[in-house]
Scaffold this motif. Structure first.
Motif, PDB file in Angstrom:
ATOM      1  N   THR A  94      14.254   3.034  -0.765  1.00  0.00           N
ATOM      2  CA  THR A  94      15.716   3.162  -1.161  1.00  0.00           C
ATOM      3  C   THR A  94      16.413   1.995  -0.957  1.00  0.00           C
ATOM      4  N   SER A  95      16.033   1.045  -0.169  1.00  0.00           N
ATOM      5  CA  SER A  95      16.978  -0.059   0.586  1.00  0.00           C
ATOM      6  C   SER A  95      17.439  -0.759  -0.710  1.00  0.00           C
ATOM      7  N   LEU A  96      18.743  -1.269  -0.340  1.00  0.00           N
ATOM      8  CA  LEU A  96      19.461  -1.970  -1.474  1.00  0.00           C
ATOM      9  C   LEU A  96      19.541  -3.342  -0.864  1.00  0.00           C
ATOM     10  N   CYS A  97      18.846  -3.868   0.256  1.00  0.00           N
ATOM     11  CA  CYS A  97      19.069  -5.119   0.632  1.00  0.00           C
ATOM     12  C   CYS A  97      17.762  -5.804   1.198  1.00  0.00           C
ATOM     13  N   GLY A  98      16.746  -5.388   0.366  1.00  0.00           N
ATOM     14  CA  GLY A  98      15.554  -5.916   0.439  1.00  0.00           C
ATOM     15  C   GLY A  98      14.983  -5.627   2.042  1.00  0.00           C
ATOM     16  N   GLY A  99      15.432  -4.702   2.558  1.00  0.00           N
ATOM     17  CA  GLY A  99      14.985  -4.486   4.049  1.00  0.00           C
ATOM     18  C   GLY A  99      13.538  -3.900   4.369  1.00  0.00           C
ATOM     19  N   ALA A 100      13.104  -3.212   3.156  1.00  0.00           N
ATOM     20  CA  ALA A 100      11.610  -2.535   3.491  1.00  0.00           C
ATOM     21  C   ALA A 100      10.620  -2.900   2.728  1.00  0.00           C
ATOM     22  N   THR A 101      10.689  -4.409   2.225  1.00  0.00           N
ATOM     23  CA  THR A 101       9.730  -5.065   1.234  1.00  0.00           C
ATOM     24  C   THR A 101       8.981  -6.315   1.996  1.00  0.00           C
ATOM     25  N   THR A 143      -4.603  -0.079  -0.840  1.00  0.00           N
ATOM     26  CA  THR A 143      -4.745  -1.595  -1.307  1.00  0.00           C
ATOM     27  C   THR A 143      -4.794  -1.880  -2.864  1.00  0.00           C
ATOM     28  N   GLY A 144      -4.513  -3.050  -3.467  1.00  0.00           N
ATOM     29  CA  GLY A 144      -4.723  -3.316  -5.033  1.00  0.00           C
ATOM     30  C   GLY A 144      -3.654  -2.386  -5.433  1.00  0.00           C
ATOM     31  N   GLN A 145      -3.896  -2.068  -6.730  1.00  0.00           N
ATOM     32  CA  GLN A 145      -3.122  -1.454  -7.539  1.00  0.00           C
ATOM     33  C   GLN A 145      -2.674  -0.067  -7.017  1.00  0.00           C
ATOM     34  N   ALA A 146      -3.334   0.641  -6.066  1.00  0.00           N
ATOM     35  CA  ALA A 146      -2.783   1.790  -5.165  1.00  0.00           C
ATOM     36  C   ALA A 146      -1.671   1.514  -4.548  1.00  0.00           C
ATOM     37  N   SER A 147      -1.429   0.308  -4.157  1.00  0.00           N
ATOM     38  CA  SER A 147      -0.202  -0.083  -3.208  1.00  0.00           C
ATOM     39  C   SER A 147       0.895  -0.632  -4.190  1.00  0.00           C
ATOM     40  N   ALA A 148       0.846  -0.943  -5.330  1.00  0.00           N
ATOM     41  CA  ALA A 148       1.911  -1.719  -5.940  1.00  0.00           C
ATOM     42  C   ALA A 148       3.339  -0.946  -5.916  1.00  0.00           C
ATOM     43  N   GLY A 149       3.356   0.434  -6.065  1.00  0.00           N
ATOM     44  CA  GLY A 149       4.707   1.101  -6.075  1.00  0.00           C
ATOM     45  C   GLY A 149       5.280   0.803  -4.771  1.00  0.00           C
ATOM     46  N   TYR A 150       4.965   0.413  -3.767  1.00  0.00           N
ATOM     47  CA  TYR A 150       5.495   0.090  -2.452  1.00  0.00           C
ATOM     48  C   TYR A 150       6.065  -1.231  -2.295  1.00  0.00           C
ATOM     49  N   LEU A 151       5.587  -2.114  -3.061  1.00  0.00           N
ATOM     50  CA  LEU A 151       5.846  -3.485  -3.131  1.00  0.00           C
ATOM     51  C   LEU A 151       7.104  -3.974  -3.924  1.00  0.00           C
ATOM     52  N   GLN A 185       9.943  -8.242  -4.676  1.00  0.00           N
ATOM     53  CA  GLN A 185       8.376  -8.073  -4.847  1.00  0.00           C
ATOM     54  C   GLN A 185       7.689  -8.767  -3.998  1.00  0.00           C
ATOM     55  N   GLY A 186       6.966  -7.982  -2.907  1.00  0.00           N
ATOM     56  CA  GLY A 186       6.308  -8.778  -1.985  1.00  0.00           C
ATOM     57  C   GLY A 186       4.790  -8.727  -2.304  1.00  0.00           C
ATOM     58  N   VAL A 187       3.862  -9.028  -1.598  1.00  0.00           N
ATOM     59  CA  VAL A 187       2.411  -8.827  -1.252  1.00  0.00           C
ATOM     60  C   VAL A 187       1.886  -8.323   0.062  1.00  0.00           C
ATOM     61  N   ALA A 188       1.308  -7.175   0.279  1.00  0.00           N
ATOM     62  CA  ALA A 188       1.087  -6.777   1.614  1.00  0.00           C
ATOM     63  C   ALA A 188      -0.339  -6.945   1.515  1.00  0.00           C
ATOM     64  N   LEU A 189      -0.733  -6.945   2.881  1.00  0.00           N
ATOM     65  CA  LEU A 189      -2.168  -6.815   3.190  1.00  0.00           C
ATOM     66  C   LEU A 189      -2.742  -5.556   2.858  1.00  0.00           C
ATOM     67  N   ALA A 190      -2.009  -4.451   3.198  1.00  0.00           N
ATOM     68  CA  ALA A 190      -2.245  -3.047   2.880  1.00  0.00           C
ATOM     69  C   ALA A 190      -1.217  -2.369   3.199  1.00  0.00           C
ATOM     70  N   VAL A 191      -1.147  -1.376   2.512  1.00  0.00           N
ATOM     71  CA  VAL A 191      -0.150  -0.128   2.765  1.00  0.00           C
ATOM     72  C   VAL A 191      -0.838   0.829   3.960  1.00  0.00           C
ATOM     73  N   ALA A 192      -0.379   1.185   5.103  1.00  0.00           N
ATOM     74  CA  ALA A 192      -0.841   1.855   5.964  1.00  0.00           C
ATOM     75  C   ALA A 192      -0.014   3.392   5.984  1.00  0.00           C
ATOM     76  N   ARG A 193      -0.649   4.546   5.860  1.00  0.00           N
ATOM     77  CA  ARG A 193      -0.019   5.762   5.687  1.00  0.00           C
ATOM     78  C   ARG A 193      -0.352   6.615   7.078  1.00  0.00           C
TER      79      ARG A 193
END
Length: 474
Positions: free
Chosen positions: A71-78, A19-27, A35-43
């Motif tokens: 690596t999505s070019l169409c926003g499919g994983a954000t 969560t927080g800054q640790a999740s920023a690179g995924y968003l 650029q999105g905002v996630a509840l959290a990043v699950a791994r």
């Protein structure tokens, strides 16, 4: 949502929830456009954890956005901006599960990169032929979710053709185990094809069984100047007649690509004193020795009237040619923001598309800078339009340019997405260029497999048609 996050953390253990800054690179997506905002990043670490977290999300009404190598070019994983969606990253599920050399198959988890699968295949003296510029970072799950292609589709097919079996976690958390390494299995519907190309909207792919091939012992590569796209298509057919299915890659490159490479990637040596209007990068592969294959390619080119082709006389030469081709997207990125199109038309229609699309775009945008290149062997072209403005504000012209480009594609019975997927970028465009019946069937499948609409919501297709219907724009 505190109870949900607490339960999720207990399920996935240390490092399993960010969560927080640790999740920023995924968003932020690769193009830095979404650029999105996630509840959290699950791994999650394995399929059982994916199944459990999906059940947990169902219990709490939380939507899921799956992500591979981002690596999505169409926003499919954000994720969207709501902050209520859970992003599920598969990066910790990166094992090569099994290599069956006798069956020519390899089984890998969704988070393994394409490069990892290639390396494991090479270790068994086999070839996994999926190949594109982002192979080192794109992951199995994402490549399957978009039915990715690349430079070897001409000979080996895209991810759909390379896949024999899948394991998928469904929207209710049940696990479908279809990990079969069979070439023939005529027992009802072939379910794996529902999930390949579905961008995570129907289920979460966790493992896959892929075809392997004998490792070619010899390669021959050449850059060939051609008079135009029609001559390129004729050369392809001529080489196939002379050499057969040993032609594994056939890439069309326009002069504008060479000019961008010279300006924005000066670290790469240029093969031409003067950039040609058009050229193709061709590679053939086979058993035997490089020298014999080089001689065969060179002779075929001479016989077809291309005595001046630049033939790679060493693996280093060939790698230099491919480095140039694979750096075209980077040169474009350094040039600025462009409006990108990943289209495909029948191979015979490539010359008509390039001519008509340029006329259409430049009639509406006289100063447009068009960069065209791609996979002639399977009809897939990357057709990118730059305007004077090189910032994100250029996207205000995207709908108008899309109508021009996709209008030509539709007239030639092509597709607006060949290998990059739909995501959010092309979701609404899809509604204009697919029939009402096709869209109805897609929604029926989505509703049947994900009735609550929690898997990658609002990607690929809207569950409700947009206002105004689905007729193609004028």
């Amino acid at each position: 949502m505190n109870d949900f996050l607490s339960d999720l953390s207990a399920l996935l253990g240390a490092g399993g929830v960010l969560t927080g800054q640790a999740s920023a690179g995924y968003l932020l997506d690769q193009r830095r456009r979404w650029q999105g905002v996630a509840l959290a990043v699950a791994r999650p670490r394995h399929t059982d954890e994916v199944a459990a977290l999906v059940k947990l999300c169902a219990a709490h009404g939380v939507s899921i956005v799956p992500q591979g190598g981002n690596t999505s070019l169409c926003g499919g994983a954000t994720p969207d901006a709501s902050g209520r969606q859970l992003l599920v990253s598969f990066e910790r599920m990166n094992r090569i599960v099994a290599v069956d050399a006798a069956n020519d198959t390899i089984t890998a988890e969704a988070g393994a990169t394409i490069a990892q699968v290639q390396q494991a295949a090479r270790a068994a003296n086999r070839l996994f032929p999926a190949e594109w510029a982002a192979s080192a970072s794109s992951q199995v799950g994402g490549a399957l979710a978009t039915n990715a292609g690349g430079v070897n589709v001409l000979h080996y097919g895209n991810m759909r053709e390379l896949t024999l079996g899948l394991e998928v976690v469904l929207a209710d958390g049940r696990v479908w185990n279809g990990l079969r390494g069979l070439r023939k299995d005529n027992t009802g519907y072939d379910l794996k094809h529902l999930f390949i190309g579905a961008e995570g909207t129907l289920g979460l792919i966790t493992q896959a069984v892929f075809r392997l091939y004998p490792q070619p012992a010899a390669h021959a590569t050449a850059l060939v100047n051609v008079a135009g796209p029609a001559a390129a298509v004729a050369l392809l057919r001529g080489l196939q007649a002379a050499i057969g299915d040993r032609v594994t890659s056939f890439e069309l490159i326009s002069r504008r690509c060479w000019e961008l490479l010279a300006r924005y990637c000066p670290e790469l040596p240029q093969p031409h004193a003067t950039p040609p209007a058009w050229c193709v990068l061709v590679e053939i592969s086979d058993a035997g020795a490089d020298a014999a294959l080089l001689e065969r390619l060179a002779q075929a080119l001479v016989d077809l009237g291309f005595e001046d082709a630049l033939v790679a006389h060493s693996p280093g030469d060939a790698q230099a040619f491919w480095a140039l081709r694979e750096s075209i997207p980077e040169a474009q990125r350094r040039r600025g923001v462009s409006i990108k199109h990943d289209i495909a038309v029948p191979i015979s229609a490539i010359p008509a598309f390039l001519e008509q699309a340029e006329q259409a775009v430049k009639s509406g945008f006289p100063g447009a800078d068009i960069v065209a290149f791609g996979h002639v062997g399977d009809g897939n072209l990357h057709y990118n339009v730059f305007l004077d403005d090189q910032t994100n504000s250029v996207y205000c012209h995207e709908p108008a340019i899309n109508r021009l480009v996709y209008g030509v594609v539709a007239q030639l019975e092509g597709t607006l997405s060949a290998e990059h997927g739909i995501g959010v970028l092309k979701r609404d465009e899809l509604a204009h260029y697919r029939s009402p019946l096709e869209l109805e069937l897609m929604r029926l499948i989505k509703t049947a497999l994900d009735p609550a609409g929690r898997l990658n919501p609002d990607k690929v297709i809207r569950l409700e048609p947009p206002a105004g219907g689905t007729a193609a724009p004028d």
